[in-house]
Write a protein that holds these residues in place. Structure first.
Motif, mmCIF file in Angstrom:
data_model
loop_
_atom_site.group_PDB
_atom_site.id
_atom_site.type_symbol
_atom_site.label_atom_id
_atom_site.label_comp_id
_atom_site.label_asym_id
_atom_site.label_seq_id
_atom_site.Cartn_x
_atom_site.Cartn_y
_atom_site.Cartn_z
ATOM 1 N N LEU A 145 0.839 -1.196 0.000
ATOM 2 C CA LEU A 145 0.000 0.000 0.000
ATOM 3 C C LEU A 145 0.875 1.248 0.000
ATOM 4 C CD1 LEU A 145 -2.847 1.331 0.314
ATOM 5 C CD2 LEU A 145 -2.418 1.337 2.790
ATOM 6 N N THR A 147 0.111 5.236 0.760
ATOM 7 C CA THR A 147 -0.968 6.024 1.336
ATOM 8 C C THR A 147 -0.442 7.330 1.908
ATOM 9 O OG1 THR A 147 -2.708 6.069 3.037
ATOM 10 C CG2 THR A 147 -0.739 4.781 3.530
ATOM 11 N N THR A 148 -1.305 8.335 1.936
ATOM 12 C CA THR A 148 -0.962 9.603 2.581
ATOM 13 C C THR A 148 -1.336 9.607 4.055
ATOM 14 O OG1 THR A 148 -3.106 10.540 1.944
ATOM 15 C CG2 THR A 148 -1.250 10.901 0.429
ATOM 16 N N SER A 149 -1.931 8.531 4.544
ATOM 17 C CA SER A 149 -2.395 8.457 5.928
ATOM 18 C C SER A 149 -1.368 7.773 6.815
ATOM 19 C CB SER A 149 -3.724 7.702 6.004
ATOM 20 O OG SER A 149 -4.058 7.394 7.348
ATOM 21 N N ALA A 208 -2.967 4.952 8.783
ATOM 22 C CA ALA A 208 -3.138 3.727 7.991
ATOM 23 C C ALA A 208 -1.848 2.927 7.972
ATOM 24 C CB ALA A 208 -3.576 4.077 6.572
#
Length: 309
Positions: free
Chosen positions: A228, A230-232, A235
């Protein structure tokens, strides 16, 4: 119990916490290792807490140590504020200041600097603008921002900007507490490449690691598998905590627990990899007004307090 804590203990604690090593703290402070060790033991005894996990590889904060770290930084910051407060004539009495931040850096560096600047310069109107790094650089170059706090060693337009590092954060490997690599004190990037990767796409932190991953691929013929991007950050932390993959991220983002109370372990890298530097950035050649200079000094004081110096 009557606690007799000293500023020296706080400073020694902070330096060991930042460097993960009594030997490194000794070099930074120019103090004998025995004096630092004695001070830390006395601090733990006064608090009734174990602040560090000791091993031949160094010192790692316990959960109680992480909680005390936050308080210690506040104490050192308050002392710096009090010291600066004896020179009110140097404090701007009016004007405005526009500061840019990225969302990632804002969560870890903005609040304390913001609060201290408001206390030392109550007459200055402070405005915060949150944007992605490329747009912050655009606003700085156009003169729409006075200064920014951001990752400062991955600038897109370094020739047009001045960067001053506030803190230098090493990259380490995050993994689930029961991950196969967690049995080692240090791991290599090649070993990490055997497992799925969770990549954070924020503030160009992944850009700083690209050259190191390219070397792994060239030397070992291994290309990391990315589960993955992701910008989170949460997460990333959650996926790492449940064992879905490992992540290589800077220390300043590390927290030992996910939102679901899964423990995230961290290990040093054997490879010489770039640090992630957070610093002040402003337009090259622009005159620094009094408000800007005061903000720079507050941020420098805050940085010194975080290093425990």
């Amino acid at each position: 119990m009557n606690r007799h804590l000293t500023l020296k203990q706080f400073r020694y604690f902070l330096t060991v916490a930042e460097s993960d090593s009594v030997a490194a703290a000794s070099r930074m402070l120019n103090i004998a290792q025995s004096a630092i060790t004695k001070s830390i033991l006395e601090l733990e005894d006064e608090l009734g807490l174990v602040l560090f996990e000791r091993s031949p590889k160094g010192m790692r904060l316990t959960p109680e140590g992480h909680r005390f770290l936050v308080k210690a930084r506040r104490v050192i910051g308050a002392v710096a504020d009090a010291t600066r407060g004896v020179q009110p004539a140097a404090v701007p009495q009016g004007g405005s200041l526009t500061v840019g931040v990225t969302s990632l850096v804002a969560g870890y560096y903005l609040s304390e600097v913001f609060a201290r600047f408001v206390r030392t310069s109550p007459g200055v109107e402070l405005r915060i603008v949150e944007e992605a790094p490329p747009f912050l650089e655009h606003l700085l170059i156009n003169g729409e921002l006075d200064i920014a706090i951001m990752v400062s060693n991955a600038l897109g337009e370094p020739q047009a900007l001045v960067a001053e590092t506030l803190t230098r954060s090493p990259n380490r490997v995050w993994m689930a507490a029961d991950h196969a690599l967690a049995s080692q004190e240090e791991v290599s990037l090649a070993e990490c490449a055997d497992y799925d990767q969770v990549v954070l796409l924020a503030d160009r932190v992944e850009l700083l690691m690209r050259g190191s991953w390219a070397q792994v691929q060239a030397q070992h013929g291994i290309k990391p598998r990315v589960v993955l991007r992701t910008t989170s950050l949460e997460a990333v932390r959650s996926l790492v905590g449940v064992g879905a993959g490992v992540a290589v991220l800077p220390d300043f983002l590390y927290r030992p627990w996910t939102l679901d109370a899964e423990h995230v372990a961290v290990r040093k890298l054997r490879d010489p990899v770039p640090t992630v530097d957070v610093g002040l950035v402003w337009r090259r050649g622009s005159p620094l007004r009094g408000e800007v200079q005061e903000f720079i000094e507050v941020a420098r004081d805050q940085s010194r307090g975080h290093r425990g110096r």
